[in-house]
Structure formats: structure tokens, C-alpha cells
Write a protein that holds these residues in place. Structure first.
Motif, mmCIF file in Angstrom:
data_model
loop_
_atom_site.group_PDB
_atom_site.id
_atom_site.type_symbol
_atom_site.label_atom_id
_atom_site.label_comp_id
_atom_site.label_asym_id
_atom_site.label_seq_id
_atom_site.Cartn_x
_atom_site.Cartn_y
_atom_site.Cartn_z
ATOM 1 N N MET A 1 23.874 38.509 7.747
ATOM 2 C CA MET A 1 24.296 38.074 9.072
ATOM 3 C C MET A 1 25.802 38.256 9.249
ATOM 4 S SD MET A 1 23.198 34.507 10.886
ATOM 5 C CE MET A 1 24.700 33.599 11.113
ATOM 6 N N LYS A 2 26.192 38.692 10.447
ATOM 7 C CA LYS A 2 27.614 38.885 10.718
ATOM 8 C C LYS A 2 28.336 37.545 10.726
ATOM 9 C CE LYS A 2 27.955 43.018 13.536
ATOM 10 N NZ LYS A 2 28.137 43.527 14.874
ATOM 11 N N GLN A 3 29.611 37.550 10.298
ATOM 12 C CA GLN A 3 30.366 36.293 10.346
ATOM 13 C C GLN A 3 30.679 35.962 11.817
ATOM 14 O OE1 GLN A 3 34.207 38.225 8.992
ATOM 15 N NE2 GLN A 3 34.954 36.356 9.944
ATOM 16 N N LYS A 4 30.826 34.669 12.085
ATOM 17 C CA LYS A 4 31.132 34.268 13.463
ATOM 18 C C LYS A 4 32.629 34.024 13.604
ATOM 19 C CE LYS A 4 26.788 32.534 14.998
ATOM 20 N NZ LYS A 4 26.035 31.480 15.630
ATOM 21 N N ILE A 5 33.151 34.345 14.767
ATOM 22 C CA ILE A 5 34.577 34.138 14.995
ATOM 23 C C ILE A 5 34.809 33.179 16.168
ATOM 24 C CG2 ILE A 5 35.192 36.410 14.070
ATOM 25 C CD1 ILE A 5 35.722 37.277 17.033
ATOM 26 N N THR A 6 36.075 32.834 16.366
ATOM 27 C CA THR A 6 36.471 32.000 17.505
ATOM 28 C C THR A 6 37.253 32.881 18.472
ATOM 29 O OG1 THR A 6 36.629 30.072 16.072
ATOM 30 C CG2 THR A 6 37.833 29.962 18.159
ATOM 31 N N ILE A 7 36.871 32.828 19.742
ATOM 32 C CA ILE A 7 37.571 33.624 20.755
ATOM 33 C C ILE A 7 38.237 32.679 21.751
ATOM 34 C CG2 ILE A 7 37.344 35.404 22.541
ATOM 35 C CD1 ILE A 7 34.823 36.393 21.053
ATOM 36 N N ALA A 8 39.563 32.781 21.845
ATOM 37 C CA ALA A 8 40.338 31.912 22.747
ATOM 38 C C ALA A 8 40.810 32.738 23.936
ATOM 39 C CB ALA A 8 41.544 31.350 21.988
ATOM 40 N N ILE A 9 40.470 32.283 25.146
ATOM 41 C CA ILE A 9 40.902 33.008 26.350
ATOM 42 C C ILE A 9 41.746 32.078 27.224
ATOM 43 C CG2 ILE A 9 40.166 34.345 28.360
ATOM 44 C CD1 ILE A 9 37.600 35.003 26.970
ATOM 45 N N ASP A 10 43.012 32.428 27.371
ATOM 46 C CA ASP A 10 43.896 31.625 28.221
ATOM 47 C C ASP A 10 44.397 32.482 29.370
ATOM 48 O OD1 ASP A 10 44.062 29.064 26.808
ATOM 49 O OD2 ASP A 10 44.918 30.262 25.173
ATOM 50 N N GLY A 11 45.002 31.805 30.342
ATOM 51 C CA GLY A 11 45.599 32.552 31.439
ATOM 52 C C GLY A 11 45.691 31.713 32.687
ATOM 53 N N PHE A 12 46.286 32.310 33.722
ATOM 54 C CA PHE A 12 46.483 31.619 34.988
ATOM 55 C C PHE A 12 45.139 31.323 35.651
ATOM 56 C CE2 PHE A 12 50.414 33.874 34.164
ATOM 57 C CZ PHE A 12 51.319 32.849 34.333
ATOM 58 N N SER A 13 45.175 30.475 36.684
ATOM 59 C CA SER A 13 43.918 30.116 37.348
ATOM 60 C C SER A 13 43.356 31.311 38.106
ATOM 61 C CB SER A 13 44.134 28.930 38.291
ATOM 62 O OG SER A 13 45.124 29.237 39.221
ATOM 63 N N SER A 14 42.035 31.347 38.165
ATOM 64 C CA SER A 14 41.310 32.409 38.882
ATOM 65 C C SER A 14 41.639 33.822 38.407
ATOM 66 C CB SER A 14 41.548 32.317 40.399
ATOM 67 O OG SER A 14 41.197 31.043 40.864
ATOM 68 N N THR A 15 41.813 33.982 37.097
ATOM 69 C CA THR A 15 42.007 35.337 36.567
ATOM 70 C C THR A 15 40.681 35.914 36.073
ATOM 71 O OG1 THR A 15 42.824 34.218 34.602
ATOM 72 C CG2 THR A 15 44.432 35.436 35.869
ATOM 73 N N GLY A 16 39.599 35.199 36.344
ATOM 74 C CA GLY A 16 38.297 35.698 35.909
ATOM 75 C C GLY A 16 38.017 35.409 34.440
ATOM 76 N N LYS A 17 38.726 34.420 33.881
ATOM 77 C CA LYS A 17 38.523 34.065 32.467
ATOM 78 C C LYS A 17 37.084 33.666 32.198
ATOM 79 C CE LYS A 17 41.457 30.604 32.400
ATOM 80 N NZ LYS A 17 42.049 30.598 33.741
ATOM 81 N N SER A 18 36.563 32.805 33.093
ATOM 82 C CA SER A 18 35.228 32.257 32.800
ATOM 83 C C SER A 18 34.140 33.322 32.948
ATOM 84 C CB SER A 18 34.933 31.037 33.669
ATOM 85 O OG SER A 18 34.866 31.419 35.007
ATOM 86 N N THR A 19 34.309 34.253 33.887
ATOM 87 C CA THR A 19 33.295 35.298 34.048
ATOM 88 C C THR A 19 33.203 36.136 32.775
ATOM 89 O OG1 THR A 19 33.934 35.395 36.351
ATOM 90 C CG2 THR A 19 32.590 37.218 35.551
ATOM 91 N N ILE A 20 34.349 36.519 32.262
ATOM 92 C CA ILE A 20 34.356 37.369 31.070
ATOM 93 C C ILE A 20 33.916 36.561 29.839
ATOM 94 C CG2 ILE A 20 36.788 37.217 30.281
ATOM 95 C CD1 ILE A 20 35.075 40.507 30.843
ATOM 96 N N ALA A 21 34.354 35.301 29.780
ATOM 97 C CA ALA A 21 33.997 34.457 28.631
ATOM 98 C C ALA A 21 32.484 34.233 28.567
ATOM 99 C CB ALA A 21 34.732 33.119 28.725
#
Ligand code: DC
Length: 228
Positions: A1-21
Motif C-alpha cells: 500500500m502507498k504511504q499516506k501524506i498530509t496536504i496543506a492548502i492555504d490562500g486568500f478567500s475564494s481562491t477555489g481552495k475547497s474545490t481543488i481540495a
């Protein structure tokens, strides 16, 4: 099984962070956590208790009563993502209103609020396999995340996206008010004393003003694959 990682996405409001996340989490079979929803839910609680309104804010009362706030995410099979619950009530729609957006940055300046939410977020991510988006994920919550992204886009592009989202929901909205809200939140989020919004030294910056979702997703997935 592949190892799992942590992905942190930050940025200004309404930059589409949640859609991509959300898309990344779905593709990788990871948990997705929208930390903005948690700050919004605390703000909604403060509004309901009359600790905050457009004309006043009593942070001491909010801090004294923080222990009464229980936050949880419950996965909605139909929608394909986890919805925010405040004291066991689904508040997913209410926390997205312009009234909450107007006040949330003020609530997010309070250190005690941040401390509570950061510790809950760290608990959710302790086994990795998580995509988390917010403002301080790469700088505070998961300083050792294997992949950190910092999303930016022009204020005009972001306000237009937000305007369309709210219109689609059937909300009565005014573009100028949304643009003002986006700019005002940028200002408060970037200048607050505790955990201001800044790019972590090791975060990769992504300006998606003129980038489609597919291109963004493909680029980010190749960064993920390099780390797996
Ligand atoms: O991502 P969002 O626009 O839903 O976030 C709402 C507000 O919450 C944002 O203006 C700042 C605050 N926030 C924060 O301070 N730290 C986070 N990790 C996430 C959000």
C-alpha cells in the motif's frame, strides 16, 4: 500500500481552495477538512448568542463559552462531501451566508478560538491521509505537511466566483458588497497578530486567476505523485 501524506492548502478567500481540495481528497481516498467552515460555525454560534453583530463584539463572552461549542463533520453521500455540524445541527448552508462572511475574520483573530480549532484539526490529521484547507495549515496546523500549496488569484476574479456561487444558490447578492468583503477579509486575515495568512517558506504558490480546474488538478496531482 502507498504511504499516506498530509496536504496543506492555504490562500486568500475564494481562491477555489475547497474545490481543488475536495477533488484531491476524492481522487486519493483521503479525508477532506474545510477549516474555514469551523471558523464560520464558531461565528454562527457567536451570532446566535448575540456575542457579535455588525455593531458590537464581545470576545470575552465568546471565549468563556467556547467549551459549549461542539463541531463535527458528517459525510453526505449524496453531495459527496462532509457537512458542518454545530452542536449536532447541520449548519452547512447558514455558515456560507454573507452575514457570517462579514463577521468571521473578526472571530478568527481570537487566539483562544484558534487554539481550540487548531488542536481539533491536528487530531483529525494525526494519521495523515488528509487534505486540509485554510489560512494557517502549512504554517501552524501541519508544519511538516509533505505538500503545501498557497493559492492566489486577483480579488476581482475571486469576487466574481463567489458572486456566481451565491447567485446559483438563489441568494440575493450585490457584486460590490462581495468584492468589498473579499478585500476586507484579505486585509484582516493577513494582518492579524495570531497566525496571519502568509505563505509558508516551503509552500508552492499557485496563481489560478487564469487557470481552469482541470489544469490545476493535473498540475497538483503531479506534485502529489512526486511525494508518494
Ligand atoms: O475559507 P473561508 O473563506 O471559509 O474562511 C472563513 C474565514 O475563517 C476566513 O476569513 C479566515 C478564517 N480562517 C482562518 O483564520 N484560519 C483557517 N485555517 C481557516 C479560515
Amino acid at each position: 500500500m502507498k504511504q499516506k501524506i498530509t496536504i496543506a492548502i492555504d490562500g486568500f478567500s475564494s481562491t477555489g481552495k475547497s474545490t481543488i481540495a475536495k477533488q484531491l481528497a476524492k481522487n486519493l481516498g483521503y479525508i477532506y477538512v474545510d477549516t474555514g467552515a469551523m471558523y464560520r460555525a464558531v461565528t454562527l454560534y457567536a451570532m446566535q448568542q448575540n456575542y457579535i453583530s455588525d455593531s458590537h463584539f464581545n470576545p470575552e463572552e465568546l471565549v468563556t463559552n467556547l467549551y459549549k461549542i461542539s463541531l463535527s463533520f458528517k459525510f453526505n453521500e449524496e453531495l459527496g462531501f462532509a457537512e458542518m455540524y454545530l452542536n449536532n445541527t447541520n449548519v452547512e448552508a447558514t455558515i456560507r451566508t454573507i452575514e457570517v462572511s462579514r463577521l468571521v475574520s473578526k472571530v478568527a483573530t481570537i487566539s483562544e478560538v484558534r487554539k481550540k480549532l487548531v488542536s481539533e484539526q491536528q487530531e483529525m490529521g494525526k494519521n495523515k491521509g488528509i487534505v486540509m484547507d485554510g489560512r494557517d495549515i502549512g504554517t501552524v496546523v501541519f508544519k511538516n505537511a509533505e505538500l503545501k500549496l498557497f493559492m492566489t488569484a486577483s480579488a476581482d476574479k475571486r469576487a466574481t466566483r463567489r458572486y456566481k456561487e451565491l447567485l446559483d444558490r438563489g441568494d440575493k447578492v450585490n457584486y460590490a458588497e462581495i468584492l468589498h468583503n473579499v478585500q476586507e477579509r484579505d486585509r484582516i486575515d493577513s494582518t492579524r497578530e495570531d497566525s496571519p495568512l502568509v505563505r509558508a517558506d516551503d509552500a508552492i504558490e499557485f496563481d489560478n486567476s487564469d487557470m481552469g480546474l482541470k489544469e490545476q488538478f493535473d498540475r497538483i496531482m503531479s506534485l502529489v505523485n512526486m511525494r508518494l
